[in-house]
Design an enzyme around this catalytic site. Structure first.
Site, PDB file in Angstrom:
ATOM      1  N   GLU A   1       0.920  -1.342   0.511  1.00  0.00           N
ATOM      2  CA  GLU A   1      -0.093   0.091   0.050  1.00  0.00           C
ATOM      3  C   GLU A   1       1.234   1.102  -0.165  1.00  0.00           C
ATOM      4  O   GLU A   1       2.103   1.162  -0.200  1.00  0.00           O
ATOM      5  CB  GLU A   1      -1.000   0.248   0.946  1.00  0.00           C
ATOM      6  N   ASP A   2       0.432   2.858  -0.150  1.00  0.00           N
ATOM      7  CA  ASP A   2       1.419   4.030  -0.440  1.00  0.00           C
ATOM      8  C   ASP A   2       1.411   4.186   0.557  1.00  0.00           C
ATOM      9  O   ASP A   2       2.054   4.548   1.296  1.00  0.00           O
ATOM     10  CB  ASP A   2       0.510   4.299  -1.668  1.00  0.00           C
TER      11      ASP A   2
ATOM     12  N   ARG B   1       1.756  12.337  -8.940  1.00  0.00           N
ATOM     13  CA  ARG B   1       2.490  10.704  -8.669  1.00  0.00           C
ATOM     14  C   ARG B   1       3.504  10.146  -8.968  1.00  0.00           C
ATOM     15  O   ARG B   1       3.993   9.737  -8.960  1.00  0.00           O
ATOM     16  CB  ARG B   1       1.148   9.811  -9.408  1.00  0.00           C
TER      17      ARG B   1
HETATM   18  P1  5GP Z   1      -7.634   5.065   4.274  1.00  0.00           P
HETATM   19  O1  5GP Z   1      -8.145   3.981   4.124  1.00  0.00           O
HETATM   20  O2  5GP Z   1      -5.806   4.203   5.689  1.00  0.00           O
HETATM   21  O3  5GP Z   1      -7.870   5.972   4.874  1.00  0.00           O
HETATM   22  O4  5GP Z   1      -7.416   5.484   2.842  1.00  0.00           O
HETATM   23  C1  5GP Z   1      -5.739   5.112   2.435  1.00  0.00           C
HETATM   24  C2  5GP Z   1      -5.921   6.091   1.034  1.00  0.00           C
HETATM   25  O5  5GP Z   1      -6.206   6.962   1.398  1.00  0.00           O
HETATM   26  C3  5GP Z   1      -4.289   6.101   0.303  1.00  0.00           C
HETATM   27  O6  5GP Z   1      -4.157   4.616  -0.017  1.00  0.00           O
HETATM   28  C4  5GP Z   1      -4.228   7.461  -0.191  1.00  0.00           C
HETATM   29  O7  5GP Z   1      -5.195   7.107  -1.723  1.00  0.00           O
HETATM   30  C5  5GP Z   1      -5.209   8.949   0.897  1.00  0.00           C
HETATM   31  N1  5GP Z   1      -4.864   8.954   1.561  1.00  0.00           N
HETATM   32  C6  5GP Z   1      -4.443   9.207   2.249  1.00  0.00           C
HETATM   33  N2  5GP Z   1      -4.288  10.479   3.273  1.00  0.00           N
HETATM   34  C7  5GP Z   1      -2.985  10.600   2.255  1.00  0.00           C
HETATM   35  C8  5GP Z   1      -2.262  12.035   1.644  1.00  0.00           C
HETATM   36  O8  5GP Z   1      -1.401  12.544   2.777  1.00  0.00           O
HETATM   37  N3  5GP Z   1      -1.712  12.133   0.040  1.00  0.00           N
HETATM   38  C9  5GP Z   1      -2.425  11.464  -0.717  1.00  0.00           C
HETATM   39  N4  5GP Z   1      -2.245  11.883  -1.987  1.00  0.00           N
HETATM   40  N5  5GP Z   1      -3.591  10.846  -0.595  1.00  0.00           N
HETATM   41  C10 5GP Z   1      -3.938  10.005   1.184  1.00  0.00           C
END
Ligand code: 5GP
Length: 171
Positions: free
Chosen positions: A95-96, A161
């Site tokens: 995951e990113d 990206r």
């Molecule tokens: P979660 O389900 O953990 O809240 O969300 C994860 C997703 O939210 C990540 O895969 C990403 O796409 C997006 N996301 C969360 N924080 C960031 C951030 O600081 N920058 C960006 N570009 N995307 C984020």
């Protein structure tokens, strides 16, 4: 717009080399199915797999969660599913960023129900300040502050990206 460099390219490179070495050691020559969670993890995943010296199979998954307030697992919509079965396989989900943890906690439950031999998580970034759904991150690139970051696969409105570093968007 301006972008402030938050994690420079060289630091990312050396951390990914370390992660690859650790993963190589842990899987000890066994085959691992790497599942990249689209879209953001494709850059991290492509650099990481080139530092892993075990046989790998790369798969992609697209997922969107039903939003905040959904507490139970299983509330994730798979927008693009895996092309192969993970039954009895070692699986490493890539995951990113783990932000609230919602997407990953749901997705891990879906994959666990498919009975892999093992399942682990590698996340490039982790933002502990916003975590609501704890997920075990077995391999972590960097823990970051509560900032909205872009670059190295992470986007803002689909853009940025391609940046080779992680930056903070300044508008
Ligand atoms: P979660 O389900 O953990 O809240 O969300 C994860 C997703 O939210 C990540 O895969 C990403 O796409 C997006 N996301 C969360 N924080 C960031 C951030 O600081 N920058 C960006 N570009 N995307 C984020």
């Amino acid at each position: 717009m301006s972008v402030e460099v938050y994690i420079p390219e060289e630091k990312i490179k050396s951390r990914i080399k370390e992660l690859g070495e650790q993963i190589t050691k842990d899987y000890n020559g066994e085959e691992v199915v790497i599942i990249a969670v689209l879209n953001g993890s494709f850059v991290f995943c492509s650099d990481l797999i080139r530092q892993i010296k075990c046989p790998v199979i790369v798969e992609f998954v697209g997922a969107s969660s039903y939003g905040e307030g959904v507490e139970s697992s299983g509330n994730v919509k798979i927008t693009m599913d895996l092309k192969r079965d993970i039954l009895g396989k070692h699986v490493l989900v890539v995951e990113d960023i783990v932000d609230t943890g919602l997407t990953l906690s749901n997705l891990l439950e879906v994959f666990k129900s498919r009975k892999p031999k093992s399942i682990k998580l590698a996340s490039f970034l982790f933002k502990p300040a916003r975590l609501k759904h704890p997920v075990p991150i077995n391999y972590l690139g960097f823990e970051i502050e509560d900032k909205f970051v872009i670059g190295y696969g992470l986007d803002y409105g689909g853009k940025y990206r391609e940046l080779p570093y992680v930056g903070v968007y300044k508008g």
